[in-house]
Design an enzyme around this catalytic site. Structure first.
Site, PDB file in Angstrom:
ATOM      1  N   VAL A  52       0.603   2.764  -4.839  1.00  0.00           N
ATOM      2  CA  VAL A  52       0.891   2.897  -3.414  1.00  0.00           C
ATOM      3  C   VAL A  52       1.090   1.496  -2.858  1.00  0.00           C
ATOM      4  O   VAL A  52       0.729   0.507  -3.501  1.00  0.00           O
ATOM      5  CB  VAL A  52      -0.240   3.620  -2.638  1.00  0.00           C
ATOM      6  CG1 VAL A  52      -0.330   5.082  -3.050  1.00  0.00           C
ATOM      7  CG2 VAL A  52      -1.575   2.921  -2.816  1.00  0.00           C
ATOM      8  N   SER A  53       1.635   1.426  -1.651  1.00  0.00           N
ATOM      9  CA  SER A  53       1.999   0.122  -1.111  1.00  0.00           C
ATOM     10  C   SER A  53       0.889  -0.574  -0.334  1.00  0.00           C
ATOM     11  O   SER A  53       0.866  -1.799  -0.264  1.00  0.00           O
ATOM     12  CB  SER A  53       3.227   0.262  -0.189  1.00  0.00           C
ATOM     13  OG  SER A  53       4.367   0.592  -0.945  1.00  0.00           O
ATOM     14  N   SER A  54      -0.025   0.193   0.269  1.00  0.00           N
ATOM     15  CA  SER A  54      -1.009  -0.433   1.149  1.00  0.00           C
ATOM     16  C   SER A  54      -2.375   0.245   1.052  1.00  0.00           C
ATOM     17  O   SER A  54      -2.501   1.358   0.534  1.00  0.00           O
ATOM     18  CB  SER A  54      -0.518  -0.396   2.600  1.00  0.00           C
ATOM     19  OG  SER A  54      -0.306   0.936   3.004  1.00  0.00           O
ATOM     20  N   GLN A 106      -3.198   3.829   2.187  1.00  0.00           N
ATOM     21  CA  GLN A 106      -2.704   4.946   1.377  1.00  0.00           C
ATOM     22  C   GLN A 106      -3.635   5.245   0.207  1.00  0.00           C
ATOM     23  O   GLN A 106      -3.233   5.845  -0.792  1.00  0.00           O
ATOM     24  CB  GLN A 106      -1.300   4.631   0.859  1.00  0.00           C
ATOM     25  CG  GLN A 106      -0.248   4.550   1.952  1.00  0.00           C
ATOM     26  CD  GLN A 106       1.097   4.118   1.406  1.00  0.00           C
ATOM     27  OE1 GLN A 106       1.182   3.182   0.608  1.00  0.00           O
ATOM     28  NE2 GLN A 106       2.149   4.800   1.824  1.00  0.00           N
ATOM     29  N   GLU A 156       6.518   3.183   4.274  1.00  0.00           N
ATOM     30  CA  GLU A 156       6.561   2.425   3.030  1.00  0.00           C
ATOM     31  C   GLU A 156       7.965   1.931   2.755  1.00  0.00           C
ATOM     32  O   GLU A 156       8.173   0.783   2.365  1.00  0.00           O
ATOM     33  CB  GLU A 156       6.074   3.279   1.861  1.00  0.00           C
ATOM     34  CG  GLU A 156       6.093   2.507   0.545  1.00  0.00           C
ATOM     35  CD  GLU A 156       5.570   3.317  -0.615  1.00  0.00           C
ATOM     36  OE1 GLU A 156       5.694   2.835  -1.755  1.00  0.00           O
ATOM     37  OE2 GLU A 156       5.055   4.416  -0.384  1.00  0.00           O
TER      38      GLU A 156
END
Length: 209
Positions: free
Chosen positions: A65-67, A70, A170
């Protein structure tokens, strides 16, 4: 020749006995060349291929996941990957990353690539193609093919399974990252024109989210 090994040197290299090499030759597993005098000679490429085949290969599931916000999405990815691999009866491990799909230097991704290159991965499992990389996943798939590693994508649809409402955010972050890099190259990181461009794009992306 320097790249040819006698049976004793080849046995030492592979960590087996010469009798094992003779047995492998008899069953066609590792057949050496013969010199004019009938001596066995093994090529470096043969020994490298045999070393790779001796490594116990495994299934590796990759999630990303990006962050940090999440985290629940990451946990759901891991759960689905675990259930899928268990249902197939595979011995597996899960490698996870937290970072942009445009970042090619993530720790988990580099670990995964090293395992694939060293021939330790029998199959790679991901929930969706863009969990691997936003762009460039096909290069990793080509590497897998070259190393005889199967790629399993659980969700073959066009939309990722686990980003949900967070997917536009995202994607916006990834697009913003691309724009930041290229605009900095074009105009200079301190350029007022660049700053104005980035301010406008940031506002547009925030409004879209």
């Amino acid at each position: 020749m320097n790249d040819r090994y006698s049976i004793s040197r080849a046995a030492d290299h592979l960590g087996v006995s010469p009798s094992t090499l003779r047995r492998w030759e008899a069953c066609g597993k590792l057949v050496p060349e013969r010199t004019a005098g009938g001596q066995r000679r093994y090529s470096a490429s043969q020994l490298m291929a045999q070393q790779t085949s001796q490594v116990q290969r495994k299934a590796v599931a990759y999630s990303r996941v990006s962050s940090h916000d999440q985290k629940k999405d990451l946990e759901r990815q891991q759960e689905v990957l675990s259930l899928y691999c268990a249902s197939k009866g595979w011995q597996y491990e899960i490698i996870s990353d937290l970072g942009s799909g445009m970042n090619y230097r993530k720790k988990g991704l580099r670990q995964l690539l090293n395992l694939i290159v060293s021939g330790q991965v029998e199959r790679l499992i991901i929930t969706h193609k863009d969990r691997l990389l936003r762009f460039g996943a096909e290069l990793v798939f080509a590497l897998c093919e070259a190393r005889n590693c199967e790629v399993v994508i659980i969700n073959q649809g066009d939309q990722p399974s686990f980003e949900g409402a967070g997917q536009p955010e995202e994607l916006a972050k990834d697009v913003l990252e691309i724009i930041t890099v290229f605009s900095a190259r074009l105009y200079g990181s301190r350029s007022r024109k660049n700053q104005q461009l980035m301010e406008k794009l940031t506002k547009v992306l925030e409004d879209a989210g």
